[in-house]
Design a protein around this motif. Sequence first.
Motif, mmCIF file in Angstrom:
data_model
loop_
_atom_site.group_PDB
_atom_site.id
_atom_site.type_symbol
_atom_site.label_atom_id
_atom_site.label_comp_id
_atom_site.label_asym_id
_atom_site.label_seq_id
_atom_site.Cartn_x
_atom_site.Cartn_y
_atom_site.Cartn_z
ATOM 1 N N VAL A 261 -4.398 4.168 -7.416
ATOM 2 C CA VAL A 261 -5.030 4.296 -6.106
ATOM 3 C C VAL A 261 -5.447 2.917 -5.601
ATOM 4 O O VAL A 261 -6.039 2.130 -6.349
ATOM 5 N N LEU B 264 0.830 -1.208 0.000
ATOM 6 C CA LEU B 264 0.000 0.000 0.000
ATOM 7 C C LEU B 264 0.864 1.256 0.000
ATOM 8 O O LEU B 264 0.575 2.228 -0.714
ATOM 9 N N LEU B 265 1.919 1.249 0.767
ATOM 10 C CA LEU B 265 2.825 2.395 0.786
ATOM 11 C C LEU B 265 3.520 2.564 -0.562
ATOM 12 O O LEU B 265 3.733 3.686 -1.026
ATOM 13 N N ASN C 276 1.977 6.796 -6.881
ATOM 14 C CA ASN C 276 1.042 7.840 -7.273
ATOM 15 C C ASN C 276 1.654 9.223 -7.081
ATOM 16 O O ASN C 276 1.487 10.115 -7.927
ATOM 17 N N ALA C 277 2.381 9.400 -5.989
ATOM 18 C CA ALA C 277 3.045 10.686 -5.747
ATOM 19 C C ALA C 277 4.085 10.973 -6.828
ATOM 20 O O ALA C 277 4.238 12.121 -7.269
ATOM 21 N N ILE D 291 2.236 1.754 -3.474
ATOM 22 C CA ILE D 291 1.233 2.337 -4.373
ATOM 23 C C ILE D 291 1.094 3.827 -4.113
ATOM 24 O O ILE D 291 1.047 4.641 -5.048
ATOM 25 N N ARG D 292 1.050 4.195 -2.830
ATOM 26 C CA ARG D 292 0.980 5.622 -2.485
ATOM 27 C C ARG D 292 2.164 6.385 -3.068
ATOM 28 O O ARG D 292 2.007 7.469 -3.662
ATOM 29 N N ASP D 293 3.363 5.834 -2.921
ATOM 30 C CA ASP D 293 4.565 6.520 -3.389
ATOM 31 C C ASP D 293 4.606 6.596 -4.910
ATOM 32 O O ASP D 293 5.057 7.602 -5.477
ATOM 33 N N THR E 249 -2.916 8.246 -12.572
ATOM 34 C CA THR E 249 -3.008 8.003 -11.135
ATOM 35 C C THR E 249 -3.079 6.508 -10.856
ATOM 36 O O THR E 249 -3.499 5.717 -11.702
ATOM 37 N N PHE F 183 -6.651 -2.332 -6.552
ATOM 38 C CA PHE F 183 -6.184 -1.001 -6.928
ATOM 39 C C PHE F 183 -6.525 -0.722 -8.387
ATOM 40 O O PHE F 183 -6.735 -1.638 -9.180
#
Length: 377
Positions: free
Chosen positions: A233, A205-206, A212-213, A208-210, A231, A254
Amino acid sequence: MTPEAILADLVACADLPGGSNASVAGCVQHHLRRAGLDPVVLTGPEGDRVNILATIGPRNTPGVILSGHMDVVSTEGQVWASDPFRLTARDGRLYGRGTTDMKGYLACMLAMIPELQAAGLQRPVHLAFSYDEEIGCRGAPHLIAALPGLIAPPAACIVGEPSGMRPVLSHKGKQATALVLRGRAAHSSQPEAGLNANYAGAEILLAIRDLNARLASEGPFDPRFSPPHSTVVAGVVRGGTAVNIIPDRCEIQFEVRTIPGDDPAAITAHVIQAARALVPDRVLTVSRHELSAYPALPPADDPQLADLLIRLTGHEALQSVSYGTEAGLFDAAGIPAIICGPGEIARAHRPDEFILPSELAECCAMMRGLARHLSAG
């Protein structure tokens, strides 16, 4: 019959995606046959749902497809002021599930058949009705694949998703994926005896977050969209069965949404690669399956179709929308496509979904103008 009367018949069909669409498909076929058309019914590989195609005018000449999906989303968990599967007129609005997304457009297609038949079309209008759009545009690819054996190569396709009758030129592509991590269960008093799939899921999950950033900061960018980049998510996480059991399974769902020219599969592959690096097979196993996918609709190089819809509707075109449609599939098959339909997307999928009679009338006027255009040779 009026669009309102046909819409009442369509709204009464409560078929949802992922199962048989016999009720709504039967209703569509009834109205097509009542008007003297002989629809082609195309059974999908699932066996219990169909796409439908009907032609008005010369079948062997390139023409225009009017395309809409028959399925609607569920009303589960929603509170409606009236029965969602009975068209209800109230305060000048027509309420019911699918009125805007997108049975209103289908009702206009069916109501306009007599006028299309009387127009003396030199180029045909094809009425296309697809299934399971709401769970990833699953029916349209089978319909599109069948077209070469049924009609001349179409010159254009108008997908009637709700756009306020404004022609829409482009949308993002999408790929949704379920990622499953499998570890080993154990009693929570001895965590070292198990392999905690939730911990591995948290690391992914982290990641995926990174990712996207990074897409937001590095692009690529397309200013026609908001946000102007692709994107990724994570939307659903499921793991564990009880607080005193080390979880042996964690599922992450996701989705990737991409600007035209960016490949959703490549971004998905990056997530999978990161997952496998974070979770080596010797510790846990990683598997995946695709939930849904459709390509982006890129803006057309040739403005001819957009110019036609601007002229027919009297509305300026919108460069892009954030939602996805079957238009990208038609475009990928070499059929120029545009989005233009009655109602507003903000009403879709919500309780007390509605459409205005004036919006149905405006859609019929667009189709009337299209008939004049196709009758001119």
